[in-house]
Structure formats: structure tokens, C-alpha cells
Design an enzyme around this catalytic site. Sequence first.
Site, PDB file in Angstrom:
ATOM      1  N   SER A  22       0.877  -1.176   0.000  1.00 29.82           N
ATOM      2  CA  SER A  22       0.000   0.000   0.000  1.00 29.82           C
ATOM      3  C   SER A  22       0.909   1.219   0.000  1.00 29.82           C
ATOM      4  CB  SER A  22      -0.843  -0.003   1.283  1.00 29.82           C
ATOM      5  OG  SER A  22      -1.427   1.260   1.501  1.00 29.82           O
ATOM      6  N   TYR A  33      -1.958  -1.392  10.378  1.00 30.09           N
ATOM      7  CA  TYR A  33      -1.930  -1.454   8.917  1.00 30.09           C
ATOM      8  C   TYR A  33      -0.614  -0.883   8.382  1.00 30.09           C
ATOM      9  CZ  TYR A  33      -3.914  -1.102   4.168  1.00 30.09           C
ATOM     10  OH  TYR A  33      -4.172  -1.223   2.819  1.00 30.09           O
TER      11      TYR A  33
HETATM   12  P1  NAD Z   1     -11.430  -6.133  -0.064  1.00 30.52           P
HETATM   13  O1  NAD Z   1     -12.024  -6.059   1.291  1.00 30.52           O
HETATM   14  O2  NAD Z   1     -12.245  -5.807  -1.266  1.00 30.52           O
HETATM   15  O3  NAD Z   1     -10.776  -7.565  -0.314  1.00 30.52           O
HETATM   16  C1  NAD Z   1     -10.025  -8.230   0.668  1.00 30.52           C
HETATM   17  C2  NAD Z   1      -9.905  -9.682   0.292  1.00 30.52           C
HETATM   18  O4  NAD Z   1      -9.178 -10.374   1.319  1.00 30.52           O
HETATM   19  C3  NAD Z   1     -11.270 -10.383   0.195  1.00 30.52           C
HETATM   20  O5  NAD Z   1     -11.224 -11.359  -0.822  1.00 30.52           O
HETATM   21  C4  NAD Z   1     -11.400 -11.039   1.562  1.00 30.52           C
HETATM   22  O6  NAD Z   1     -12.277 -12.158   1.572  1.00 30.52           O
HETATM   23  C5  NAD Z   1      -9.956 -11.454   1.789  1.00 30.52           C
HETATM   24  N1  NAD Z   1      -9.650 -11.734   3.186  1.00 30.52           N
HETATM   25  C6  NAD Z   1      -9.829 -10.943   4.269  1.00 30.52           C
HETATM   26  N2  NAD Z   1      -9.431 -11.594   5.376  1.00 30.52           N
HETATM   27  C7  NAD Z   1      -8.982 -12.814   4.973  1.00 30.52           C
HETATM   28  C8  NAD Z   1      -8.446 -13.933   5.651  1.00 30.52           C
HETATM   29  N3  NAD Z   1      -8.299 -13.956   6.973  1.00 30.52           N
HETATM   30  N4  NAD Z   1      -8.104 -15.005   4.912  1.00 30.52           N
HETATM   31  C9  NAD Z   1      -8.282 -15.033   3.568  1.00 30.52           C
HETATM   32  N5  NAD Z   1      -8.775 -14.001   2.882  1.00 30.52           N
HETATM   33  C10 NAD Z   1      -9.124 -12.900   3.585  1.00 30.52           C
HETATM   34  O7  NAD Z   1     -10.147  -5.176   0.036  1.00 30.52           O
HETATM   35  P2  NAD Z   1      -9.153  -4.589  -1.067  1.00 30.52           P
HETATM   36  O8  NAD Z   1      -9.224  -3.120  -0.970  1.00 30.52           O
HETATM   37  O9  NAD Z   1      -9.323  -5.250  -2.379  1.00 30.52           O
HETATM   38  O10 NAD Z   1      -7.762  -5.022  -0.415  1.00 30.52           O
HETATM   39  C11 NAD Z   1      -6.881  -5.952  -0.988  1.00 30.52           C
HETATM   40  C12 NAD Z   1      -5.467  -5.610  -0.583  1.00 30.52           C
HETATM   41  O11 NAD Z   1      -5.123  -4.332  -1.112  1.00 30.52           O
HETATM   42  C13 NAD Z   1      -5.257  -5.526   0.928  1.00 30.52           C
HETATM   43  O12 NAD Z   1      -4.009  -6.102   1.266  1.00 30.52           O
HETATM   44  C14 NAD Z   1      -5.250  -4.028   1.174  1.00 30.52           C
HETATM   45  O13 NAD Z   1      -4.522  -3.695   2.307  1.00 30.52           O
HETATM   46  C15 NAD Z   1      -4.586  -3.541  -0.087  1.00 30.52           C
HETATM   47  N6  NAD Z   1      -4.814  -2.134  -0.368  1.00 30.52           N
HETATM   48  C16 NAD Z   1      -6.069  -1.645  -0.553  1.00 30.52           C
HETATM   49  C17 NAD Z   1      -6.229  -0.307  -0.840  1.00 30.52           C
HETATM   50  C18 NAD Z   1      -7.567   0.306  -1.074  1.00 30.52           C
HETATM   51  O14 NAD Z   1      -7.654   1.519  -1.165  1.00 30.52           O
HETATM   52  N7  NAD Z   1      -8.623  -0.461  -1.221  1.00 30.52           N
HETATM   53  C19 NAD Z   1      -5.126   0.538  -0.915  1.00 30.52           C
HETATM   54  C20 NAD Z   1      -3.876   0.006  -0.710  1.00 30.52           C
HETATM   55  C21 NAD Z   1      -3.718  -1.334  -0.442  1.00 30.52           C
END
Ligand code: NAD
Length: 256
Positions: free
Chosen positions: A138, A151
Site C-alpha cells: 500500500s 496497517y
Molecule cells: P477487499 O475487502 O475488497 O478484499 C479483501 C480480500 O481479502 C477479500 O477477498 C477477503 O475475503 C480477503 N480476506 C480478508 N481476510 C482474509 C483472511 N483472513 N483469509 C483469507 N482471505 C481474507 O479489500 P481490497 O481493498 O481489495 O484489499 C486488498 C489488498 O489491497 C489488501 O491487502 C489491502 O490492504 C490492499 N490495499 C487496498 C487499498 C484500497 O484503497 N482499497 C489501498 C492500498 C492497499
Amino acid sequence: MLKGKTALVTGSTSGIGLGIAKALAAQGANIVMNGFGDVSGAQAEAAALGVAVAYHGADMSRPEEIAAMMAYAVEQFGQVDILVNNAGIQHVARIENFPAERWDAIIAINMSSAFHATRLALPAMQAAGWGRIINVASVHGLVASAEKSAYVAAKHGVVGLTKVTALENATTGVTCNAICPGWVLTPLVQKQVDAKAAVLGVSNDEARNLLLGEKEPSMQFTTPEELGALAVFFCSPAGNNVRGVAWNMDGGWAAQ
Ligand code: NAD
């Protein structure tokens, strides 16, 4: 470009993981999906791209379930060529109010899971002479925001793990890089938009603009499709010597 390869994407039932899984599937890679929620919908979206799709429901906070998932992937497709460590959760609170149990869960799911999946995937990649490990970190792996201690710590840790993995394999065909998104409008961020709208008594649209305005100069969300295209680049021949980078797609967030 990735026909015959297998990609395992953790947390690929939603958001960024699903976007990356679909981008790799569009290049011909077979996909092992993981995550909770709408499993069959996500599987159908990847399978519609004409590749073989498998699913394992490992809880990424549990090392023994991660080991079972890696073994399952090998059983299904022979080996994992591309590992995308993406699963992640968020919790927002000041340190003095941060529940210790949420700290432990975020460190386990957002950081330690990447170590466990990586250590289990590496030997076969090294033996094959080719592999790609992509860690979805991130912009919070590069800079901090208040109220996101676990985080930010986990994501800085993932960037560090990315560099060590890249260095230890630098003379091989195995590369490791991190993707560092700014705001992406997934369920993880929508929760933060909802919280802002509730606290300030503003509309959903206003809350989104306020969120962007605090951090992201472009005033635009990065999309899962754009992040998927970056993952495809890391897997392409042009990415052969890209090693240990933490590549932000953050609308200028970290440039400030
Ligand atoms: P999201 O909530 O849409 O997806 C998260 C995914 O992780 C889902 O498929 C969920 O089922 C899975 N998950 C959660 N806990 C779990 C567990 N214990 N075991 C297995 N699977 C699990 O979120 P997202 O925004 O797509 O996030 C995905 C990644 O991107 C994360 O690592 C997040 O930190 C990172 N990220 C997101 C953003 C943002 O703005 N959305 C920005 C930077 C980084």
C-alpha cells in the site's frame, strides 16, 4: 503471455485481488482463488476468461491453513508460478484505543501470511528457474496516516519482506515486487467512506471527495484493473530484472 502458468492470488474474491486474478487470467494463467464472501461469483468472473480456476478457503491468519492451500494448488495445477499476496483487512483507531486482537489479526493477515505463502512457494519457483511474487502492500508501506498503526506497520513490513525476497533470489529467474496503491474504491475503503459520511453527516459522494482530498492529489481512485495491469507487467519479460521495487499507483499521494 501466461498460458501454462498458475497464479495463486490470496484474497481474490473481492476488490484488488479479484482485479489482479482477472488480469492474470486474461493473459492465460490458471488461477487459484482464495478469500471469503461471494466465492462462486468471483470464480465465475475468472473462469469466464477461459482458464481453469480452483479455490481454497484458507484463513490467511492461520499458517497451517496457508500450508494446506499451497499443497492444494500444487495438487490442482502441478505448481504455483505466480504468487500474489493480497489478502488484507483494516481497522482504524488511535493506538491507545486500538484493540490488541485487531493488531494481531492485521499483522497476521496483512504481513505474516505473505511470509508463509512466500516461504512455501519459493522452492518450486527456484527449481523451475522462473517465478513471480507480487505483494500488494500500500502507499501505507511507504508513508503513514494517523489511526492506522497496525496497517502501516504491516505494510512497511511487507515492503521490507519484498526487498529481502528479491535480494535472496536476485541471481535467479524469481522476482519479487510490491504494488503500493493509494485509494481504491473496494469494500475495504467503502467502510471508511461510510464512517466519514456518518461522523460528518455528509453524503456518500461528499465523503469520497473528502477522503481523496486529504491524501490523493489526482482526486481519483486507482482501479483494480489498473493494478492488474501492473501485476501483468511484473510477470512479463520486460519485468525480468525489476526486483525489490515498491511501485506506487497512488495519484501522487507519496510524492507530496
Ligand atoms: P477487499 O475487502 O475488497 O478484499 C479483501 C480480500 O481479502 C477479500 O477477498 C477477503 O475475503 C480477503 N480476506 C480478508 N481476510 C482474509 C483472511 N483472513 N483469509 C483469507 N482471505 C481474507 O479489500 P481490497 O481493498 O481489495 O484489499 C486488498 C489488498 O489491497 C489488501 O491487502 C489491502 O490492504 C490492499 N490495499 C487496498 C487499498 C484500497 O484503497 N482499497 C489501498 C492500498 C492497499
